[in-house]
Motif scaffolding. Structure first.
Motif, PDB file in Angstrom:
ATOM      1  N   MET A   1       0.845  -1.181   0.000  1.00 29.29           N
ATOM      2  CA  MET A   1       0.000   0.000   0.000  1.00 29.29           C
ATOM      3  C   MET A   1       0.886   1.238   0.000  1.00 29.29           C
ATOM      4  O   MET A   1       1.891   1.293   0.672  1.00 29.29           O
ATOM      5  N   GLY A   2       0.482   2.246  -0.812  1.00 32.53           N
ATOM      6  CA  GLY A   2       1.262   3.468  -0.895  1.00 32.53           C
ATOM      7  C   GLY A   2       1.219   4.247   0.401  1.00 32.53           C
ATOM      8  O   GLY A   2       0.296   4.114   1.192  1.00 32.53           O
ATOM      9  N   GLN A   3       2.233   5.054   0.595  1.00 29.68           N
ATOM     10  CA  GLN A   3       2.285   5.874   1.796  1.00 29.68           C
ATOM     11  C   GLN A   3       1.402   7.103   1.580  1.00 29.68           C
ATOM     12  O   GLN A   3       1.502   7.784   0.563  1.00 29.68           O
ATOM     13  N   GLU A   4       0.537   7.380   2.538  1.00 34.01           N
ATOM     14  CA  GLU A   4      -0.330   8.541   2.419  1.00 34.01           C
ATOM     15  C   GLU A   4       0.474   9.812   2.568  1.00 34.01           C
ATOM     16  O   GLU A   4       1.471   9.869   3.283  1.00 34.01           O
ATOM     17  N   GLN A   5       0.029  10.844   1.879  1.00 36.39           N
ATOM     18  CA  GLN A   5       0.678  12.143   1.897  1.00 36.39           C
ATOM     19  C   GLN A   5      -0.382  13.220   1.724  1.00 36.39           C
ATOM     20  O   GLN A   5      -1.522  12.912   1.389  1.00 36.39           O
TER      21      GLN A   5
ATOM     22  N   PRO B   1       0.745   4.962 -11.017  1.00 38.68           N
ATOM     23  CA  PRO B   1       1.710   4.896 -12.126  1.00 38.68           C
ATOM     24  C   PRO B   1       1.890   6.193 -12.916  1.00 38.68           C
ATOM     25  O   PRO B   1       2.767   6.275 -13.771  1.00 38.68           O
ATOM     26  N   TRP B   2       1.078   7.224 -12.665  1.00 39.22           N
ATOM     27  CA  TRP B   2       1.159   8.463 -13.422  1.00 39.22           C
ATOM     28  C   TRP B   2       1.434   9.687 -12.554  1.00 39.22           C
ATOM     29  O   TRP B   2       1.654  10.767 -13.059  1.00 39.22           O
ATOM     30  N   GLY B   3       1.383   9.549 -11.247  1.00 41.00           N
ATOM     31  CA  GLY B   3       1.581  10.679 -10.347  1.00 41.00           C
ATOM     32  C   GLY B   3       0.949  10.403  -9.002  1.00 41.00           C
ATOM     33  O   GLY B   3       1.322   9.455  -8.310  1.00 41.00           O
ATOM     34  N   LEU B   4      -0.051  11.213  -8.640  1.00 45.81           N
ATOM     35  CA  LEU B   4      -0.751  11.042  -7.368  1.00 45.81           C
ATOM     36  C   LEU B   4      -2.236  10.817  -7.623  1.00 45.81           C
ATOM     37  O   LEU B   4      -2.764  11.185  -8.665  1.00 45.81           O
ATOM     38  N   ARG B   5      -2.906  10.233  -6.633  1.00 45.94           N
ATOM     39  CA  ARG B   5      -4.342   9.945  -6.736  1.00 45.94           C
ATOM     40  C   ARG B   5      -4.976  10.097  -5.361  1.00 45.94           C
ATOM     41  O   ARG B   5      -4.401   9.732  -4.345  1.00 45.94           O
ATOM     42  N   THR B   6      -6.177  10.651  -5.361  1.00 48.70           N
ATOM     43  CA  THR B   6      -6.983  10.715  -4.150  1.00 48.70           C
ATOM     44  C   THR B   6      -8.417  10.355  -4.525  1.00 48.70           C
ATOM     45  O   THR B   6      -8.768  10.325  -5.707  1.00 48.70           O
ATOM     46  N   GLY B   7      -9.225  10.095  -3.531  1.00 43.22           N
ATOM     47  CA  GLY B   7     -10.622   9.765  -3.786  1.00 43.22           C
ATOM     48  C   GLY B   7     -11.523  10.480  -2.809  1.00 43.22           C
ATOM     49  O   GLY B   7     -11.135  10.748  -1.676  1.00 43.22           O
ATOM     50  N   LEU B   8     -12.719  10.793  -3.269  1.00 43.47           N
ATOM     51  CA  LEU B   8     -13.705  11.368  -2.372  1.00 43.47           C
ATOM     52  C   LEU B   8     -15.027  10.642  -2.568  1.00 43.47           C
ATOM     53  O   LEU B   8     -15.338  10.161  -3.657  1.00 43.47           O
ATOM     54  N   THR B   9     -15.772  10.536  -1.494  1.00 41.78           N
ATOM     55  CA  THR B   9     -17.101   9.940  -1.539  1.00 41.78           C
ATOM     56  C   THR B   9     -18.090  10.916  -0.923  1.00 41.78           C
ATOM     57  O   THR B   9     -17.741  11.695  -0.027  1.00 41.78           O
ATOM     58  N   SER B  10     -19.315  10.843  -1.423  1.00 40.31           N
ATOM     59  CA  SER B  10     -20.340  11.749  -0.928  1.00 40.31           C
ATOM     60  C   SER B  10     -21.712  11.154  -1.195  1.00 40.31           C
ATOM     61  O   SER B  10     -21.899  10.399  -2.156  1.00 40.31           O
TER      62      SER B  10
ATOM     63  N   GLU C   1       4.863  12.743 -13.446  1.00 39.38           N
ATOM     64  CA  GLU C   1       5.666  11.521 -13.581  1.00 39.38           C
ATOM     65  C   GLU C   1       6.772  11.409 -12.534  1.00 39.38           C
ATOM     66  O   GLU C   1       7.188  10.304 -12.193  1.00 39.38           O
ATOM     67  N   SER C   2       7.227  12.544 -11.996  1.00 38.15           N
ATOM     68  CA  SER C   2       8.286  12.471 -10.979  1.00 38.15           C
ATOM     69  C   SER C   2       7.765  11.863  -9.685  1.00 38.15           C
ATOM     70  O   SER C   2       8.554  11.422  -8.842  1.00 38.15           O
ATOM     71  N   LEU C   3       6.443  11.814  -9.510  1.00 37.39           N
ATOM     72  CA  LEU C   3       5.849  11.239  -8.292  1.00 37.39           C
ATOM     73  C   LEU C   3       5.282   9.839  -8.527  1.00 37.39           C
ATOM     74  O   LEU C   3       4.768   9.224  -7.594  1.00 37.39           O
ATOM     75  N   ALA C   4       5.350   9.373  -9.766  1.00 35.15           N
ATOM     76  CA  ALA C   4       4.725   8.087 -10.124  1.00 35.15           C
ATOM     77  C   ALA C   4       5.422   6.906  -9.447  1.00 35.15           C
ATOM     78  O   ALA C   4       6.605   6.972  -9.119  1.00 35.15           O
ATOM     79  N   GLN C   5       4.637   5.852  -9.272  1.00 30.92           N
ATOM     80  CA  GLN C   5       5.179   4.613  -8.703  1.00 30.92           C
ATOM     81  C   GLN C   5       4.711   3.451  -9.568  1.00 30.92           C
ATOM     82  O   GLN C   5       3.518   3.315  -9.833  1.00 30.92           O
ATOM     83  N   ALA C   6       5.663   2.630  -9.997  1.00 26.14           N
ATOM     84  CA  ALA C   6       5.315   1.436 -10.774  1.00 26.14           C
ATOM     85  C   ALA C   6       4.748   0.368  -9.832  1.00 26.14           C
ATOM     86  O   ALA C   6       5.130   0.305  -8.658  1.00 26.14           O
ATOM     87  N   PRO C   7       3.819  -0.444 -10.334  1.00 24.64           N
ATOM     88  CA  PRO C   7       3.301  -1.523  -9.482  1.00 24.64           C
ATOM     89  C   PRO C   7       4.395  -2.525  -9.135  1.00 24.64           C
ATOM     90  O   PRO C   7       5.325  -2.733  -9.904  1.00 24.64           O
ATOM     91  N   GLN C   8       4.273  -3.124  -7.961  1.00 20.40           N
ATOM     92  CA  GLN C   8       5.240  -4.139  -7.541  1.00 20.40           C
ATOM     93  C   GLN C   8       4.983  -5.437  -8.274  1.00 20.40           C
ATOM     94  O   GLN C   8       3.843  -5.761  -8.598  1.00 20.40           O
ATOM     95  N   GLN C   9       6.013  -6.170  -8.525  1.00 14.93           N
ATOM     96  CA  GLN C   9       5.905  -7.475  -9.174  1.00 14.93           C
ATOM     97  C   GLN C   9       5.420  -8.514  -8.157  1.00 14.93           C
ATOM     98  O   GLN C   9       5.914  -8.578  -7.052  1.00 14.93           O
ATOM     99  N   VAL C  10       4.454  -9.294  -8.536  1.00  9.45           N
ATOM    100  CA  VAL C  10       3.942 -10.351  -7.686  1.00  9.45           C
ATOM    101  C   VAL C  10       4.633 -11.638  -8.071  1.00  9.45           C
ATOM    102  O   VAL C  10       4.693 -12.004  -9.245  1.00  9.45           O
ATOM    103  N   GLU C  11       5.162 -12.332  -7.088  1.00 11.17           N
ATOM    104  CA  GLU C  11       5.876 -13.592  -7.369  1.00 11.17           C
ATOM    105  C   GLU C  11       4.997 -14.784  -7.134  1.00 11.17           C
ATOM    106  O   GLU C  11       4.092 -14.824  -6.403  1.00 11.17           O
TER     107      GLU C  11
END
Length: 191
Positions: free
Chosen positions: A1-5, A132-141, A181-191
């Motif tokens: 899980m990504g680190q919240e910021q 994979p492209w930068g940052l993401r957040t979500g909101l619900t209402s 892109e400087s904040l992007a994170q590639a998915p981890q490889q699952v073994e």
């Protein structure tokens, strides 16, 4: 899980592919009847100086209403309900954000079927992660309006009540993307 910021100042765009806008009415006094609006766009322009004065814009294409039943969709697009031909967009223009117990409230105006009304939309924000492209957040209402206030006055009345309630409930599950892109994170490889 990504680190919240924290949310970063700048343009956060609605990711329509991963967002859901639903509406519902209490139908025949026995169950909710729901519809989805898959064509949604918008942004949160987070101000670096005062995040609580950040504009939040959402546009929903009225004609995109989907129920899975073509005859029902044609009726919902027609004049008694959304009048999508004359009013192709449902919009919310938020002009500011207030903190509330356990979340936030966006203060602005809702335009539905050509009628504009002040509205406060409560929402919860669900952290920020690297994608994979930068940052993401979500909101619900979830919030409700009286559809008659927006010119949706079609009714069928029975001795037990209304065929479709006057209360129109909106449910939002919105993902916002901050492309960098400087904040992007590639998915981890699952073994």
């Amino acid at each position: 899980m990504g680190q919240e910021q924290p949310l970063r100042p700048g343009a956060w765009k609605v990711d329509a592919l991963h967002s859901q806008v639903m509406v519902s009415v209490w139908h025949f006094n026995v169950a909710n009847l729901r519809a989805k609006f898959p064509r949604v766009s918008g942004s949160l322009e987070l101000s670096p100086d005062d995040p609580f004065h950040s504009p939040f814009q959402v546009e929903i294409e009225s004609a995109s209403v989907t129920t899975g039943h073509p005859r029902q969709e044609v009726f919902m697009r027609s004049e008694p309900w959304l009048d999508a031909e004359r009013h192709p967009l449902i919009t919310f223009s938020g002009r500011g954000i207030k903190a509330r117990d356990g979340g936030f409230t966006s203060v602005g105006v809702l335009n539905l079927k050509g009628v504009t009304r002040d509205l406060q939309i409560p929402f919860d924000l669900h952290g920020v992660v690297n994608d994979p492209w930068g940052l993401r957040t979500g909101l619900t209402s979830q919030f409700a309006v009286d559809r008659r206030d927006f010119g949706i006055t079609w009714d069928r009345i029975f001795d037990w009540g209304l065929m479709a309630s006057h209360e129109l409930t909106f449910t939002l599950d919105i993902e916002l993307a901050f492309p960098d892109e400087s904040l992007a994170q590639a998915p981890q490889q699952v073994e």
